[in-house]
Each structure stands twice: as C-alpha cells, then as structure tokens.
Design an enzyme around this catalytic site. Structure first.
Site, short mmCIF file in Angstrom:
data_model
loop_
_atom_site.label_atom_id
_atom_site.label_comp_id
_atom_site.label_asym_id
_atom_site.label_seq_id
_atom_site.Cartn_x
_atom_site.Cartn_y
_atom_site.Cartn_z
N ASN A 15 -47.00 22.02 61.76
CA ASN A 15 -45.85 22.27 60.86
C ASN A 15 -44.66 21.40 61.23
OD1 ASN A 15 -46.17 24.47 58.73
ND2 ASN A 15 -47.21 25.36 60.51
N LEU A 93 -39.91 35.18 71.66
CA LEU A 93 -38.63 35.58 71.05
C LEU A 93 -37.54 34.60 71.47
CD1 LEU A 93 -37.83 39.40 71.18
CD2 LEU A 93 -38.10 37.92 69.18
N ILE A 94 -36.67 34.27 70.52
CA ILE A 94 -35.54 33.38 70.82
C ILE A 94 -34.39 34.25 71.36
CG2 ILE A 94 -33.82 31.88 69.70
CD1 ILE A 94 -36.49 30.55 69.78
N ASN A 108 -38.18 30.59 60.37
CA ASN A 108 -39.51 30.72 60.97
C ASN A 108 -40.53 30.63 59.86
OD1 ASN A 108 -41.53 31.35 62.95
ND2 ASN A 108 -41.57 33.45 62.15
N HIS A 110 -44.31 32.08 58.92
CA HIS A 110 -45.33 33.07 59.28
C HIS A 110 -46.52 32.86 58.36
CE1 HIS A 110 -46.78 36.77 61.04
NE2 HIS A 110 -47.17 37.13 59.82
C1 GAR Z 1 -48.96 28.33 62.03
O1 GAR Z 1 -50.01 28.82 61.23
C2 GAR Z 1 -47.77 29.28 61.96
O2 GAR Z 1 -47.60 29.87 60.71
C3 GAR Z 1 -48.17 30.31 62.98
O3 GAR Z 1 -48.71 29.57 64.04
C4 GAR Z 1 -49.34 28.40 63.51
C5 GAR Z 1 -48.80 27.20 64.28
O4 GAR Z 1 -49.49 26.04 63.90
N1 GAR Z 1 -47.01 31.08 63.41
C6 GAR Z 1 -47.07 32.37 63.73
O5 GAR Z 1 -48.10 33.01 63.74
C7 GAR Z 1 -45.73 32.99 64.08
N2 GAR Z 1 -45.78 34.42 63.99
P1 GAR Z 1 -48.87 24.61 64.19
O6 GAR Z 1 -48.45 24.60 65.67
O7 GAR Z 1 -49.99 23.67 63.93
O8 GAR Z 1 -47.69 24.41 63.27
#
Ligand code: GAR
Length: 207
Positions: A15, A93-94, A108, A110
C-alpha cells in the site's frame, strides 16, 4: 503545493508503494517524504530504497519507555516536516500524542468493510479468515481517520468487492488488496485537497 506524508508499515508495504507511485506519477498532490517501519525485515524498506524515499526503523521494543519511543517518532516527523501520516499495514497502536497532533491528518487502511471485522485482533490474514468463515459475499477495503481506538475513526472511503466465487481467505485477501491499492491513494488525494469535512462524527465528501 504538495502535502508531505509519512507512511508507517510493518510488512510488505504494497500500500505504501501504491501511494508513493501515485504520487510520483503526479496523480495526487503528495510528496511521500518518509517511511517508518517497526520490523527490521519489512519489505517496505526495500520499496522505499527503490523509490529514493527516506526510511527509518523505529521498533517500540528498542526504547527504554513509551516517552523515548514517542520522542523519536516526533523527532523524525519534525525533521521531515511531515503534515500527513498514512498507516499502511502498521500493526501497532500509534502513541496518543502523535494521534492527537495529527488529528484529521492521519489515516489507516483496513482490509474489510468497517465496522465489520475490525478492532483488536483483526489484522492481516485474520480479517480475511473471519470474513470467509462468516460466508460473506462482499468485502473490501476501508480508509478511515485514526483516533485513539483501533479501527474506529470516521470512515473516509470504502469499496465493496464481490467475493462470492472466492474459495479461500487468501483469494479474498488478493482481491481486496487490488482495491486497497486504488482506494488508498485516491482517498489521500481527496483528504489533502481538503475535500472532507467532519459532521457529527461522520466524514462527508464535498464534491
Ligand atoms: C493490508 O491488507 C492492510 O489493509 C492490512 O495489512 C495489509 C498490509 O499489506 N492492514 C491491517 O490489517 C490493519 N488492521 P501491505 O504491507 O502490503 O500494504
């Protein structure tokens, strides 16, 4: 004028890369100036290096106490004149002081349609396993402002994805991730352009 943004990552950083690439292509008025990660093996570090983006490893456990950890984060954010923070797969957590300072300017992503499948314990593959077990026919990413609770701030954007034909949680994850990479940069572009206002705890898009 471009908004200076820091991404916070724990793992692959896909991301973060999607946001940085949209910014580098000039699609959003953002300069991704810094990537902070808490995991020495995070793939996000290589992605930052490839793009010439400053990266800093700030593991919570490497500091004697919360105060020293927070001070290091604030110092980095100041040093790079960061105006916005995008949490991009950051599994911690930040600190409250940072959340308060960046109120309305910290987001964020999700990987489910909040408020479903969110909150403590719902992260990464666990989210998709729960979505799969519930027999959901749609899922999709949520981008929200960060407040002091997990996955609770005002929702800025969501995108529903059909998962009716997905046979495993991994297939759901892959399908949702494709939409994450589109939705997160678009939403940040709108946020930094000042297109959201908060009304009664809800984010409203002014278009
Ligand atoms: C993503 O799918 C994001 O939505 C999720 O972790 C993954 C990170 O992928 N975040 C959470 O679950 C937060 N609660 P990435 O490092 O390839 O972006």
């Amino acid at each position: 004028m471009k908004a200076r943004l820091a991404a916070f990552c724990s793992h692959g950083g896909s991301n973060f890369a999607a946001i940085a690439d949209a910014a580098l292509r000039g699609e959003i008025p953002i300069d991704v100036a810094l990537m902070i990660h808490n995991n020495a093996r995070a793939g996000a570090a290589a992605r930052a290096a490839e793009r010439g983006i400053a990266a800093a490893w700030v593991p919570r456990g490497g500091f004697p106490d919360d105060g020293a950890y927070e001070a290091r984060l604030q110092e980095l954010l100041d040093e790079h004149a960061i105006e916005y923070i995008a949490l991009a797969g950051f599994m911690q957590l930040i600190p409250r002081s940072v959340v308060r300072r960046y109120s309305g300017r910290m987001t964020n992503i999700h990987p489910a349609l909040l408020p479903l499948f969110g909150g403590r314990g719902f992260y990464g593959s666990r989210v998709h396993e729960a979505v799969f077990a519930a027999g959901m026919k749609v899922s999709g990413p949520t981008v929200h402002l960060v407040d002091e609770e997990y996955d609770c701030g005002p929702i800025l954007a969501q995108r529903a994805v059909s998962i009716e034909d997905c046979r495993t949680p991994g297939e759901i994850a892959a399908r949702v991730l494709v939409e994450e990479h589109r939705l997160y940069p678009e939403t940040l572009g709108r946020l930094v352009r000042g297109l959201y206002r908060i009304e009664g705890g809800r984010a409203v898009l002014a278009v």
